[in-house]
Design an enzyme around this catalytic site. Structure first.
Site, short mmCIF file in Angstrom:
data_model
loop_
_atom_site.label_atom_id
_atom_site.label_comp_id
_atom_site.label_asym_id
_atom_site.label_seq_id
_atom_site.Cartn_x
_atom_site.Cartn_y
_atom_site.Cartn_z
N SER A 129 0.84 -1.20 0.00
CA SER A 129 0.00 0.00 0.00
C SER A 129 0.87 1.25 0.00
O SER A 129 1.96 1.25 0.57
CB SER A 129 -0.88 0.00 1.26
N TYR A 153 -1.54 -0.09 10.52
CA TYR A 153 -1.88 -0.80 9.27
C TYR A 153 -0.73 -0.66 8.27
O TYR A 153 -0.21 -1.66 7.75
CB TYR A 153 -3.17 -0.26 8.66
N LYS A 157 2.23 -3.47 6.61
CA LYS A 157 2.59 -3.62 5.19
C LYS A 157 4.11 -3.48 5.04
O LYS A 157 4.75 -4.25 4.31
CB LYS A 157 1.88 -2.56 4.34
#
Ligand code: NAD
Ligand code: WQD
Length: 341
Positions: A129, A153, A157
């Site tokens: 991302s 989050y 990643k």
């Protein structure tokens, strides 16, 4: 399912990006095995994928943290590569539940990579991302720019990217493409599959479509005092079908290369909140009432990709414009006012 054709194991294949990618994998002639625990999706999405593709999806329903389930999935067909979508992806939720996010996103990836090793599978496409970049120092973003995620989050990643990079350094036969998605929106032109947020949408586009269909009263625009051309946030919106096609080209790339490579998947163009609202109203003739409110915490002003590496390495670029994203996304919402339920 032709058990002789090489197959692709797809985790999270019932999700928004995964379901669109299954359609393009089947269209490209691959067989697919989907592992999904339906924690943020519905089996109906897989039935719709089969309807669009006219071909079967082999399902192994369950959690990627279940070792025996993964071994079952790898034994279901001659798996030649993995595309790993399965993750929790809500930025705000990750701040409240970091342990769940690391357990699912990092722990799940580790379980999956152990299963790949047991099965001798060494080609891996990872859903990364643009959040790994954090606050851009310069735009457009290139893959060599600093990585400084602002939330748990994005950190999961980044940790997965570091793990995959280290694995490739330890095993010269491994091939990993880490695809850094920008802002996928829209839906398959059939209107049969699309984004189906569980609760109040966190993301802009599904909120817009829910306002347009009358499910939400109005859109709250998070700030009009950003240092951008119209004061509202600018993002690189990419049609989810373009994104799905990018995964097919990444699989082909992994089949002819080794090593770890991060690749931006974006259009290279930024669109502001108000520009997206205007484009949606023009594409659909549906009004989207909105109010300007304060900035959302953790937001950044502007973010868009340099997509040159994807063109050079994958011979891939996004071809669908914002108007097409809006028209296709609206067709899905109109036909499925309550998503898959
Ligand atoms: P999604 O939530 O629609 O799909 C994720 C799928 O994974 C769901 O079907 C869910 O049930 C499944 N899943 C989650 N944890 C699992 C587990 N432990 N075991 C088995 N299945 C599990 O999300 P999406 O929008 O399709 O995103 C797919 C991937 O792309 C994610 O990794 C996400 O982080 C990444 N990504 C998404 C966006 C975006 O804006 N949608 C942007 C950048 C990156
Ligand atoms: C886009 C713009 C908001 C909602 C997120 C995740 C990222 C990725 C994609 C997973 C911003 C504004 C939004 C609303 C608004 N997902 N906005 N009103 O924040 O760029 O990225 O989704 O990887 O990780 O961070 O996307 O759609 O939430 O916001 O004004 O109701 O729309 O401020 O400028 P974002 P978004």
């Amino acid at each position: 399912m032709n058990s002789r054709l090489p197959a692709i194991l797809v985790t999270g294949g019932a999700g928004y990006v995964g379901s669109h990618t299954l359609v393009e994998l089947l269209a490209a002639g691959y067989d697919v095995v989907c592992v999904d625990n339906f924690s943020n999706s519905s089996p109906e999405a897989l039935r719709r994928v089969e309807r669009i593709a006219g071909r079967a999806v082999r399902r192994v329903d369950g959690d990627i943290r279940d070792r025996s389930l993964l071994d079952l999935a790898f034994a279901a067909a001659p798996i030649e590569a993995v595309i790993h979508f399965a993750a929790l992806k809500a930025v705000g939720e990750s701040v409240l539940r970091p342990l769940d996010y690391y357990d699912n996103n990092v722990g799940g990836t580790i379980c999956l990579l152990h299963a790949c090793r047991r099965a001798g599978v060494k080609r891996f496409v990872f859903s990364s991302s643009a959040t790994v970049y954090g606050i851009p120092q310069k735009l457009p973003l290139t893959e060599d720019m600093p990585l400084a995620p602002l939330n748990p989050y994005g950190a999961t990643k980044l940790v997965n990217e570091l793990l995959l990079r280290d694995l490739c350094a330890s095993d010269p036969a491994m091939s990993v493409a880490s695809l850094r998605y920008f802002n996928p929106i829209g839906a398959h032109p059939s209107g049969l599959i699309g984004e189906d947020p569980r609760d109040i949408p966190n993301n802009l586009f599904p909120f817009i479509t829910q306002v347009a269909i009358g499910k939400r009263e109005r859109l709250s625009v998070f700030g009009s005092d950003w240092p951008t051309r119209d004061g509202t946030g600018v993002r690189d919106y990419i049609h989810v079908v373009d994104l799905a096609l990018g995964h097919v080209t990444a699989l082909r790339y992994c089949a002819r290369s080794t090593g770890f490579v991060p690749i931006n998947l974006g259009t290279g163009r930024g669109t502001s909140v108000l520009e997206l609202v205007k484009a949606f109203e023009e594409a659909t003739a549906r009004p989207v009432p909105y109010q300007i409110v304060g900035r959302r915490s953790g937001d950044i002003a502007e973010c868009y990709a340099d997509a040159g590496l994807a063109l050079r390495l994958l011979q891939w670029r996004a071809t669908r414009d914002v108007k097409e994203m809006c028209a296709d996304g609206w067709r899905w919402q109109q036909g499925n006012p309550s998503g898959y339920s």
